[in-house]
Design a protein around this motif. Structure first.
Motif, PDB file in Angstrom:
ATOM      1  N   THR A  39       0.837  -6.573   2.481  1.00 51.90           N
ATOM      2  CA  THR A  39       0.232  -5.104   2.421  1.00 51.90           C
ATOM      3  C   THR A  39       0.233  -4.664   3.855  1.00 51.90           C
ATOM      4  N   THR A  40      -0.088  -5.563   4.796  1.00 55.74           N
ATOM      5  CA  THR A  40      -0.282  -5.292   6.174  1.00 55.74           C
ATOM      6  C   THR A  40       0.989  -4.960   6.782  1.00 55.74           C
ATOM      7  N   ASP A  52       0.899  -1.362  -0.018  1.00 58.45           N
ATOM      8  CA  ASP A  52      -0.006  -0.054   0.290  1.00 58.45           C
ATOM      9  C   ASP A  52       0.826   1.209  -0.082  1.00 58.45           C
ATOM     10  N   ALA A  72       3.783   3.839   7.519  1.00 57.44           N
ATOM     11  CA  ALA A  72       3.098   5.352   7.741  1.00 57.44           C
ATOM     12  C   ALA A  72       3.709   5.616   9.191  1.00 57.44           C
ATOM     13  N   ARG A  94       2.064  -1.332   5.457  1.00 56.84           N
ATOM     14  CA  ARG A  94       1.385   0.013   6.234  1.00 56.84           C
ATOM     15  C   ARG A  94       1.993   0.305   7.526  1.00 56.84           C
ATOM     16  N   ALA A 150      -5.972   3.031  -0.601  1.00 57.00           N
ATOM     17  CA  ALA A 150      -5.923   1.831   0.205  1.00 57.00           C
ATOM     18  C   ALA A 150      -6.969   0.994   0.010  1.00 57.00           C
ATOM     19  N   VAL A 188       0.742   5.107   2.181  1.00 56.25           N
ATOM     20  CA  VAL A 188       1.428   5.394   3.371  1.00 56.25           C
ATOM     21  C   VAL A 188       2.694   6.185   3.126  1.00 56.25           C
TER      22      VAL A 188
END
Length: 207
Positions: A166-167, A125, A173, A170, A141, A128
């Motif tokens: 993906t997790t 993603d 961020a 993130r 997202a 972020v």
């Protein structure tokens, strides 16, 4: 007296093919920091790696590249991470699904028709990253989640391995060290985390 000797077939050199886009080719990081390179180094330091990936590629671009390169089948491991540019360019999810299926079938073929030797990685993603700061990050997202839902379902249907990165992506961020100097892609530190997550899958494939 006849001497008996044991003949051992030499173990083939582990071979790994990584298919993808800017993340797989490691845009903005050194070649040794690419996640496929780090993953192979962890599992089989003497293994052979081929990468077919270029920054900006969509599923369609990767299909064209495979058609042009015509890699030979028989890899012990094949990974596939593709789709962020489909999302970024506003291409349809229907097109993504259709082309992703074709890519996955090709990946399975290149792995010697062994689905268990194929690993799909989810799209990270980029909302972020500093690059996306002035964009609608919630929409980015959500769209990435939608594309990942497609690849996840297709991967399950074809009985290949699926890894959610993906997790993990993130977390950038709140950790700038996970983002590359260009402010858009991920850093070698982040790719090292992906490589660690890939380790059990590759170990099984090379066993």
């Amino acid at each position: 007296m006849v001497a008996l000797c044991s003949l051992h077939t030499p173990k083939p050199t582990p071979s790994y093919l990584a298919l993808g886009d800017s993340y797989t080719i490691g845009e903005a990081v050194d070649s040794a920091e690419r996640y496929p390179v780090q993953a192979l180094q962890e599992v089989e330091p003497g293994g052979k790696i081929d990468i077919i990936a270029t920054t900006g590629w969509t599923t369609g671009n990767l299909l064209d590249a495979l058609e042009a390169a015509k890699p030979a089948a028989g890899y012990q491991a094949v990974s596939l991470l593709i789709g962020v540019n489909n999302q970024y360019q506003g291409r349809s999810q229907a097109e993504y699904r259709e082309q992703f299926i074709l890519l996955l079938k090709k990946a399975i073929e290149l792995a010697g028709n062994r689905p268990a030797h194929v690993l799909v990685l989810s799209i990270p993603d980029y909302s972020v990253t500093p690059f996306a700061r002035n964009r609608n990050t919630a929409v980015i997202a959500a769209q990435i989640d939608s594309f990942n839902a497609i690849s996840n379902r297709v991967a399950a249907a074809y009985k290949v391995n699926y890894l959610d990165v993906t997790t993990e992506s993130r977390k950038a961020a709140t950790d700038p060290g996970l983002i590359a100097a260009d402010g858009l892609h991920f850093s070698g530190k982040e790719y090292a985390i992906w490589a660690k997550l890939m380790e059990p899958y590759l170990k099984n494939m090379f066993r």
